[in-house]
Design a protein around this motif. Structure first.
Motif, PDB file in Angstrom:
ATOM      1  N   LEU A 418       0.841  -1.203   0.000  1.00 15.66           N
ATOM      2  CA  LEU A 418       0.000   0.000   0.000  1.00 15.66           C
ATOM      3  C   LEU A 418       0.876   1.253   0.000  1.00 15.66           C
ATOM      4  CD1 LEU A 418      -2.817  -1.007   2.531  1.00 15.66           C
ATOM      5  CD2 LEU A 418      -3.129  -0.513   0.099  1.00 15.66           C
ATOM      6  N   ASP A 419       1.942   1.234   0.781  1.00 17.98           N
ATOM      7  CA  ASP A 419       2.859   2.375   0.819  1.00 17.98           C
ATOM      8  C   ASP A 419       3.502   2.583  -0.553  1.00 17.98           C
ATOM      9  OD1 ASP A 419       4.565   4.387   2.309  1.00 17.98           O
ATOM     10  OD2 ASP A 419       6.121   3.020   1.586  1.00 17.98           O
ATOM     11  N   GLN A 420       3.906   1.498  -1.205  1.00 15.78           N
ATOM     12  CA  GLN A 420       4.506   1.596  -2.525  1.00 15.78           C
ATOM     13  C   GLN A 420       3.514   2.146  -3.550  1.00 15.78           C
ATOM     14  OE1 GLN A 420       7.935   0.607  -3.385  1.00 15.78           O
ATOM     15  NE2 GLN A 420       7.866   1.018  -1.186  1.00 15.78           N
ATOM     16  N   THR A 421       2.242   1.850  -3.352  1.00 13.87           N
ATOM     17  CA  THR A 421       1.206   2.302  -4.291  1.00 13.87           C
ATOM     18  C   THR A 421       0.907   3.788  -4.133  1.00 13.87           C
ATOM     19  OG1 THR A 421       0.218   0.102  -4.216  1.00 13.87           O
ATOM     20  CG2 THR A 421      -1.144   1.855  -5.105  1.00 13.87           C
ATOM     21  N   GLY A 422       1.115   4.331  -2.934  1.00 15.77           N
ATOM     22  CA  GLY A 422       0.825   5.752  -2.722  1.00 15.77           C
ATOM     23  C   GLY A 422       0.082   6.045  -1.440  1.00 15.77           C
TER      24      GLY A 422
END
Length: 644
Positions: A418-422
């Motif tokens: 989720l963090d990598q997605t934004g």
């Protein structure tokens, strides 16, 4: 011989003005001066005086005799927000003061009418000289802008067609216009093979299942036959009750198409039963809706669910601001835009969770992944981080360590993606990967029992967000069980539970200072800004505390307010004021964030009042005054004291 006193024309006008609001706020010497400055106009019946958004306004007009009509003309040439201006009343002041001297509404003489006119220059001089005089117009306009119909017309640009719903047919067309008749039905004990034969014979993609007294209880679709029967090699002689989807999810035929699509995504179903009142009259399918909207934001959400790579999800989330900007520019309400953002976010979370389960293998027991805060309320904006938690079912003592290890690793992987997605990590670590927020159902029930029955100030502040939770993925019966437990606790809470919740909500004050000036702060390189999120939280806290007090477990702020109104806890005036105030601020917040992204800046919640139009500033000030009133109500009811 007794002297005869006569009254001059100027004196008569002075006496007349003294009875006209807001001229009654002016000193008598000013009224005498004004009476010499008024000019007179006579209008025959049905004379057009001003055309909305087109005609220049050069005077403040005072009706002396007759009657004037003011209204908006919608795209169907129908009158909206019709008002009559009667003798002793005025019109044109708001147009002069706040609308660049353009008439806000169409104005006609409804009958033979006599008008006294005061020039724009003299009117504006009075506004500058007498604050009580000018505040009449700004306060009145601010209150009117809380009415969605009125504000929708005012916010249209003069060269645009007049419409308060300028968007594609998804936001204008109703479900009943495209729903198809009810498909064939069969009983609960009908075999899967017989049901499939019925669908083939009637060329129907689904069959409804009826139970006792012919009440519809479930549905089977082509997708169910493929996924639940063929793919799993299930015996086709088994009864349809084993594979049907139930309970049926329905929607009223007068709802709009966007509501139907959002509900399908939210409930994770592909068809809705269309009802007229309590009677089922048809069905509507997600595929049919989406195929008719190749460029719709809902097709975009469908594409999120089918994305295979994390890189695709990153790209998809990066497209959301542009979709939001398009929706806002087409006049779509902030409430709907929130739902679109939240549904896109849900779709990304669901995809990531499914990817993680494929990597790690099936979970060792039932679980539900839930989101909290603004995401839990379906009120996400373009500046968002992660607030989530996991509930898993209670297992044997011998399995507890293994189960907990699985879900903590699972949560770590999901949060990383989720963090990598934004979706940035929560700065307060309020995430399922934190062992504090990944527990069995019984542990969560103990948490809520502590929060409700033995609260302290710190726990009250921290626990508030956990009453804004909803399921995104997994077995929702776990959350349903937890909600039932919460409802029981709310019947007999600690005496201090609601007191502390209310006190927490009263910590934030509306950013309005002396003389109705904005109370601004500095944020990073920005000076003279207001935190619109904090202002909005006043309504969020108000709705949460009143809802929990009355056993309402809805999480969305708008839904909470509606249910409070339905139960007559809020009056219709209170409901409308709070609802319009909240979503007006949400509109400003979303526009501010959308503008920041278009300028390659990081979205935030800080708005410079100077960047707003005069109309927006006046409306926002009126809203902030309204918020102060409701904070007082919250304080009186739950702390027993008036705000200082």
């Amino acid at each position: 011989m007794r002297a005869v006193t006569t009254t001059s024309k100027d004196q008569q006008l002075s006496f007349f003005l003294k009875e006209v609001v807001p001229f009654d706020r002016l000193p008598e010497e000013e009224l005498k001066i004004l009476s010499d400055k008024l000019s007179t106009r006579h209008y025959a019946p049905n004379t057009l005086i001003h055309t909305q958004s087109v005609s220049p306004v050069r005077h403040l007009s005072i009706v002396y005799s007759g009657r004037v009509e003011k209204y908006f003309l919608n795209r169907n040439k129908q009158k909206e927000f019709l008002e009559y201006v009667l003798p002793g009343e005025i019109y044109g002041g708001i147009s002069l003061l706040l609308n660049n001297r353009r008439s806000i509404r169409t104005v006609i003489a409804a009958e033979e009418t006599k008008i006294y006119n005061l020039t724009a220059e003299d009117f504006l001089r009075l506004c500058q000289k007498y604050e009580r005089f000018s505040s009449y117009f700004t306060d009145r306009f601010g209150r009117r802008m809380l009415n969605q119909t009125y504000s929708g017309f005012v916010n249209n640009k003069p060269d645009e067609p007049v419409s308060y719903e300028q968007t594609d047919h998804f936001f204008k067309q109703k479900v009943k216009e495209i729903s198809r008749p009810l498909p064939v039905t069969c009983s609960l004990d009908t075999s899967i093979r017989e049901a499939a034969a019925l669908m083939t014979a009637h060329r129907s993609p689904s069959v409804l299942i009826s139970g006792e007294n012919q009440i519809l209880t479930g549905i089977i679709t082509d997708l169910d036959l493929r996924n639940k029967v063929v793919a799993k090699g299930l015996n086709a002689e088994r009864p349809v009750s084993e594979i049907m989807s139930n309970p049926l999810i329905s929607i009223d035929e007068d709802c709009y198409l966007y509501e139907a699509v959002l509900k399908m995504f939210r409930e994770k179903v592909h068809q809705l039963v269309v009802c007229k009142g309590k009677e089922a009259v048809g069905v509507i399918s997600r595929n049919k809706l989406l195929h008719s909207q190749v460029k719709s934001p809902f097709i975009f959400m469908q594409s999120i669910l089918t994305a295979d790579l994390l890189e695709e999800l990153v790209r998809k989330w990066g497209q959301v601001p542009d979709i939001v900007n398009q929706l806002l520019s087409r006049g779509v309400r902030a409430e709907i835009v929130n739902q679109v953002i939240s549904t896109a976010s849900d779709s990304i979370s669901q995809n990531i969770i499914q990817q993680t389960i494929r990597e790690m293998g099936d979970p060792p027991c039932r679980f539900v992944f839930m989101v909290l805060g603004s995401e839990g309320r379906r009120e996400q904006t373009l500046k968002t981080d992660q607030d989530n938690a996991i509930i898993y079912e209670d297992v044997e003592d011998s399995d507890r360590a293994m189960v907990r290890e699985y879900f903590l690793e699972f949560a770590e992987k999901v949060s990383f993606k989720l963090d990598q997605t934004g979706f940035a990590y929560c700065e307060g670590d309020l995430m399922a990967k934190n062992p504090k927020w990944c527990h069995s159902l019984s542990h969560w029930k103990r948490n809520y029992r502590t929060w409700v029955t033995s609260p302290d100030p710190e726990k009250a502040m921290r626990s508030a967000i956990f009453f804004d939770c909803r399921a995104v993925y997994g077995d929702e019966t776990l959350l349903t069980s937890l909600r039932g437990h919460i409802l029981e606790l709310l019947h007999n809470p600690s005496q201090t539970f609601f007191y502390l919740l209310a006190k927490n909500g009263l910590e934030i004050k509306p950013p309005l200072g002396l003389f109705n000036n904005f109370h601004t702060v500095s944020h990073e390189d920005k000076k003279g800004v207001i935190n619109i999120k904090r202002a909005m939280s006043i309504v969020v806290d108000f709705a949460r505390v009143f809802s929990l007090k009355h056993g309402i477990l809805a999480t969305n702020t708008g839904e909470r307010l509606r249910e409070l109104w339905d139960r007559e806890i809020l009056s219709v005036v209170e409901y409308n004021e709070l609802l319009q105030a909240y979503y007006y601020m949400m509109q400003l917040r979303l526009l501010n964030q959308s503008d920041a992204i278009r300028q390659n800046d990081t979205p935030n919640n800080f708005i410079d009042p100077k960047s707003l139009t005069k109309i927006e500033r006046v409306t926002l000030k009126e809203i902030l005054k309204v918020l102060d009133k409701y904070q007082t109500k919250l304080s009186v009811q739950f702390t027993g004291s008036f705000l200082k």
